[in-house]
Design an enzyme around this catalytic site. Structure first.
Site, PDB file in Angstrom:
ATOM      1  CG  ASN A   1      -1.831   1.221   1.249  1.00  0.00           C
ATOM      2  OD1 ASN A   1      -1.442   2.313   0.849  1.00  0.00           O
ATOM      3  ND2 ASN A   1      -3.049   1.052   1.738  1.00  0.00           N
TER       4      ASN A   1
ATOM      5  CD  GLU B   1      -4.830   4.192   1.028  1.00  0.00           C
ATOM      6  OE1 GLU B   1      -5.402   5.310   0.952  1.00  0.00           O
ATOM      7  OE2 GLU B   1      -4.283   3.783   2.062  1.00  0.00           O
TER       8      GLU B   1
ATOM      9  CG  ASP C   1      -4.478  -2.067   3.602  1.00  0.00           C
ATOM     10  OD1 ASP C   1      -4.785  -2.726   4.621  1.00  0.00           O
ATOM     11  OD2 ASP C   1      -4.449  -0.828   3.594  1.00  0.00           O
TER      12      ASP C   1
ATOM     13  CG  ASN D   1      -7.688  -1.350   6.090  1.00  0.00           C
ATOM     14  OD1 ASN D   1      -6.837  -0.815   6.800  1.00  0.00           O
ATOM     15  ND2 ASN D   1      -8.035  -0.845   4.924  1.00  0.00           N
TER      16      ASN D   1
ATOM     17  CG  ASP E   1      -0.457  -4.100   4.431  1.00  0.00           C
ATOM     18  OD1 ASP E   1      -1.049  -3.582   3.472  1.00  0.00           O
ATOM     19  OD2 ASP E   1      -0.183  -3.488   5.496  1.00  0.00           O
TER      20      ASP E   1
ATOM     21  CG  ASP F   1       0.217   4.894   6.002  1.00  0.00           C
ATOM     22  OD1 ASP F   1       0.294   4.546   4.806  1.00  0.00           O
ATOM     23  OD2 ASP F   1      -0.835   5.295   6.516  1.00  0.00           O
ATOM     24  CG  HIS F   2       0.285   0.283   4.436  1.00  0.00           C
ATOM     25  ND1 HIS F   2      -0.530  -0.727   4.896  1.00  0.00           N
ATOM     26  CD2 HIS F   2      -0.478   1.402   4.452  1.00  0.00           C
ATOM     27  CE1 HIS F   2      -1.727  -0.246   5.173  1.00  0.00           C
ATOM     28  NE2 HIS F   2      -1.726   1.043   4.917  1.00  0.00           N
TER      29      HIS F   2
END
Length: 261
Positions: free
Chosen positions: A7, A34, A149, A151, A220, A249-250
Site C-alpha cells: 500500500n 491506494e 491491504d 485492514n 497487509d 505508512d505501509h
DNA sequence: ATGGTAGAAAATCTA
C-alpha cells in the site's frame, strides 16, 4: 518467483520509492494499493522502462489498485464481480508461471473507520461479497493468491496493543471472523507458515512516532490456495522503505514461491 | 475526548 504487496498511499507521491524498491527487490509481481490516481495518470511508460507491465484500476483521490508484472497478465477483472461498488478496490489477473497459470487477486479492503458506523457496515457487506467472489475464483483457478491491504489484524499478536484496542477498528470479532472465513475457503496466511519475529507489523501510524515506537499493526497479507502451499518458500515484511524519507505508512510484504513439482 | 501526520484537494475527507 516472488510476489509482493504494498500500500503506497498515493503512487504520485511514492513512484520513486516504488522504482527504487523494485531495483533492490526485482519481484515478479508487485500489487499496489491506494494509488489515489485515475488510470490516465498512471505511470505506465516509466514502469515499462523498469520492465513491468501493469493492469490498473484507478480512482481519483482515494483507493485505486494495480498489478505490476514482469510476465504478461491476462483475463483482468476489476472490482468484485456481482457487487456494485463505486470504489476501486479489487483487481484480478492471471499470470503464466513455471508451475502453470496463477490467479492474482489484489485488494484494498475497506477500512471501516469505526464499529457501528456506516463505513463499518459497508466493510461487512464488502467482505461478504468478497468471500463469495473468492469462492467462485478458487473453483475456477486452483493456483490463487489473495493479497493486499486487508485492514484486519487476524489475531491479537498482529497488534501492538491488543488489549487497549480490543474491539476497535481492525480488531473486532466481526472483522476477524471474515478473515477466518477466507481461510475457511482453503486459503493460508503465508506469513504464519513460518516462525516470525515478535511484534511483526506492516503498517504504522504517521502520528505519535508510530514507527519509531513500533506501534503498528499487521494488516497487509498474502493468502495462498491449497495447491500453492507446498511451494511457499518464505514470506517476509520488508521494513526498509518505511525508514526512507516521506515513506508510505505501509511496508511491502514479499512471498517467495518455488517451482512446482 | 482530543490530538497527533500524511495525501489529495481546495473545505474537509480519509486513513
Amino acid at each position: 518467483m516472488k510476489i509482493a504487496t504494498w500500500n503506497v498511499n498515493s503512487l504520485t507521491a511514492r513512484l520513486q520509492h516504488v522504482l527504487d524498491w523494485l531495483i533492490a527487490n526485482p519481484v515478479d509481481v508487485l500489487c499496489l494499493q491506494e494509488l489515489k490516481m485515475t488510470d490516465d495518470k498512471f505511470p505506465l511508460e516509466v514502469l515499462k522502462s523498469a520492465g513491468y507491465e501493469a493492469a490498473v484500476f484507478g480512482q481519483k483521490t482515494y483507493n485505486g489498485v494495480a498489478i505490476l508484472s514482469l510476465a504478461p497478465v491476462r483475463d483482468v477483472v476489476k472490482n468484485i464481480e456481482n457487487f456494485a461498488d463505486e470504489q476501486s478496490r479489487v483487481i484480478a489477473a492471471t499470470i503464466e508461471t513455471p508451475s502453470g497459470p496463477l490467479r492474482v487477486i489484489n485488494g484494498y479492503f475497506v477500512n471501516g473507520q469505526e464499529p457501528g458506523s456506516e463505513k463499518f457496515a459497508y466493510k461487512m457487506k464488502w467482505l461478504d461479497a468478497l468471500h463469495a467472489y473468492i469462492a467462485r475464483e478458487l473453483a475456477a483457478h486452483p493456483n490463487l493468491v489473495l493479497l493486499g491491504d486487508f485492514n484486519v489484524t487476524p489475531e491479537d499478536r498482529d497488534s501492538f496493543d491488543p488489549v487497549g484496542l480490543k474491539e476497535t477498528i481492525h480488531h473486532t470479532t466481526e472483522e476477524r471472523d471474515h478473515f477466518k472465513a477466507l481461510l475457511g475457503l482453503g486459503l493460508t496466511d503465508s506469513f504464519r507458515m513460518f516462525e516470525q519475529p515478535e511484534k511483526s507489523f506492516s503498517w504504522w501510524d504517521y502520528r505519535m512516532l508510530g514507527y519509531q515506537k513500533n506501534r503498528g499493526l499487521r494488516i497487509d497479507h498474502i493468502l495462498v490456495s491449497e495447491p500453492l502451499r507446498p511451494l511457499v518458500k518464505s514470506c517476509v515484511i520488508d521494513r526498509v522503505p518505511r525508514k526512507w524519507e516521506k515513506p508510505s505508512d505501509h511496508a511491502p510484504v514479499v512471498l517467495e514461491l518455488g517451482a512446482g513439482a
